[in-house]
Design an enzyme around this catalytic site. Structure first.
Site, short mmCIF file in Angstrom:
data_model
loop_
_atom_site.label_atom_id
_atom_site.label_comp_id
_atom_site.label_asym_id
_atom_site.label_seq_id
_atom_site.Cartn_x
_atom_site.Cartn_y
_atom_site.Cartn_z
N GLU A 118 0.84 -1.21 0.00
CA GLU A 118 0.00 0.00 0.00
C GLU A 118 0.87 1.26 0.00
O GLU A 118 0.61 2.21 -0.74
CB GLU A 118 -0.91 -0.01 1.22
CG GLU A 118 -1.72 1.26 1.41
CD GLU A 118 -2.14 1.45 2.86
OE1 GLU A 118 -2.39 2.61 3.23
OE2 GLU A 118 -2.21 0.46 3.60
N ASP A 157 0.78 3.88 -3.26
CA ASP A 157 0.41 5.28 -3.13
C ASP A 157 1.36 6.17 -3.91
O ASP A 157 0.95 7.12 -4.59
CB ASP A 157 0.40 5.67 -1.65
CG ASP A 157 0.08 7.13 -1.43
OD1 ASP A 157 -1.04 7.55 -1.77
OD2 ASP A 157 0.96 7.86 -0.92
N ASP A 192 -7.07 1.24 0.48
CA ASP A 192 -5.73 0.73 0.78
C ASP A 192 -5.38 -0.46 -0.11
O ASP A 192 -4.26 -0.56 -0.63
CB ASP A 192 -5.64 0.30 2.24
CG ASP A 192 -5.69 1.47 3.21
OD1 ASP A 192 -5.53 2.63 2.76
OD2 ASP A 192 -5.88 1.23 4.42
N GLU A 223 -4.45 0.53 -3.67
CA GLU A 223 -3.07 1.01 -3.76
C GLU A 223 -2.09 -0.16 -3.70
O GLU A 223 -1.07 -0.16 -4.41
CB GLU A 223 -2.79 1.99 -2.63
CG GLU A 223 -3.53 3.31 -2.77
CD GLU A 223 -3.36 4.23 -1.58
OE1 GLU A 223 -3.61 5.44 -1.74
OE2 GLU A 223 -2.99 3.75 -0.48
#
Length: 225
Positions: free
Chosen positions: A45, A49, A118, A121
């Protein structure tokens, strides 16, 4: 590792086939199921991002070569925020293949905005690590689709927009107050009051304080003249 039929169907929705399917499995594994082994999606995650941010920043620059940094920043934020990631995850039916612990599953984890965002990502990072930047970029642009071009030039988070509205009229910044917290510890619900100096106010409820503040700010903005 051989993927299940459900995972293969999710690959098809992504438009990407993994050479190392264990990366996809890890990306879809929530910490509630693997806290003892740390084979969950938190590290992916973190990486995803950053990959998403680079892809979106590049796409926005290419889509509008005359836009200033001040114009690009709010568009960028609208594209990479958790709510958008969760929306994309829902469209790809990511929740159907999300691996959760029993308690998280019983509390509706497959529908939770934060968990979906989450995991989306993490999936991006899994594609990046499996196939490189070009593969991740292709998946992101496919899933985000027309959002890149349709996001409004004045898109900004509701709290920022409400503060700008107040400042433009000589008011002090809006205040936010926690009115109520309810629900169990593993699935709390927050009710937030947003209030302007002139007394106008609005309340909203969400599963996270930040989301409730944003929702209250948006509700108040929508009620303004």
């Amino acid at each position: 590792m051989k993927l299940s039929a459900e995972m293969k169907a999710f690959e098809a929705r992504l438009g990407y086939s993994f050479e190392r399917p264990e990366l996809l499995v890890r990306a879809l594994t929530h910490g509630s199921i693997s806290s003892s082994t740390r084979q969950d999606n938190q590290r992916l995650e973190f990486l995803g991002d950053r990959v998403l941010g680079l892809v979106m920043a590049t796409a926005l620059l290419e889509a509008d070569k005359d836009a200033t940094e001040g114009q690009l920043a709010p568009r960028f934020n609208a594209l990479v925020r958790k709510e958008t990631c969760a929306e994309v995850a829902r469209e790809a039916d990511l929740g159907a293949v999300l691996k959760l612990g029993r308690s998280e599953m019983m509390s509706g984890g497959r529908r939770k905005l934060a968990l979906l965002g989450d995991a989306m990502e993490a999936v991006i990072a899994a594609v990046y690590r499996d196939g490189g930047f070009a593969a991740a970029e292709a998946v992101i642009l496919r899933l985000w689709g027309a959002r890149v071009h349709q996001v409004e030039a004045d898109a900004r988070d509701a709290k920022t927009a409400l503060q700008e509205w107040a400042q433009a009229r000589g008011q002090t910044p809006p205040r936010y107050e926690l009115v109520k917290r309810s629900g169990p510890d593993h699935a709390p619900v927050f009710t937030i009051l947003a209030e302007l100096a002139d007394g106008r106010r609005a309340e909203a409820t969400a599963g996270a304080k930040r989301q409730a503040e944003q929702a209250a700010a948006r509700k108040l903005l929508d009620s303004l003249d």
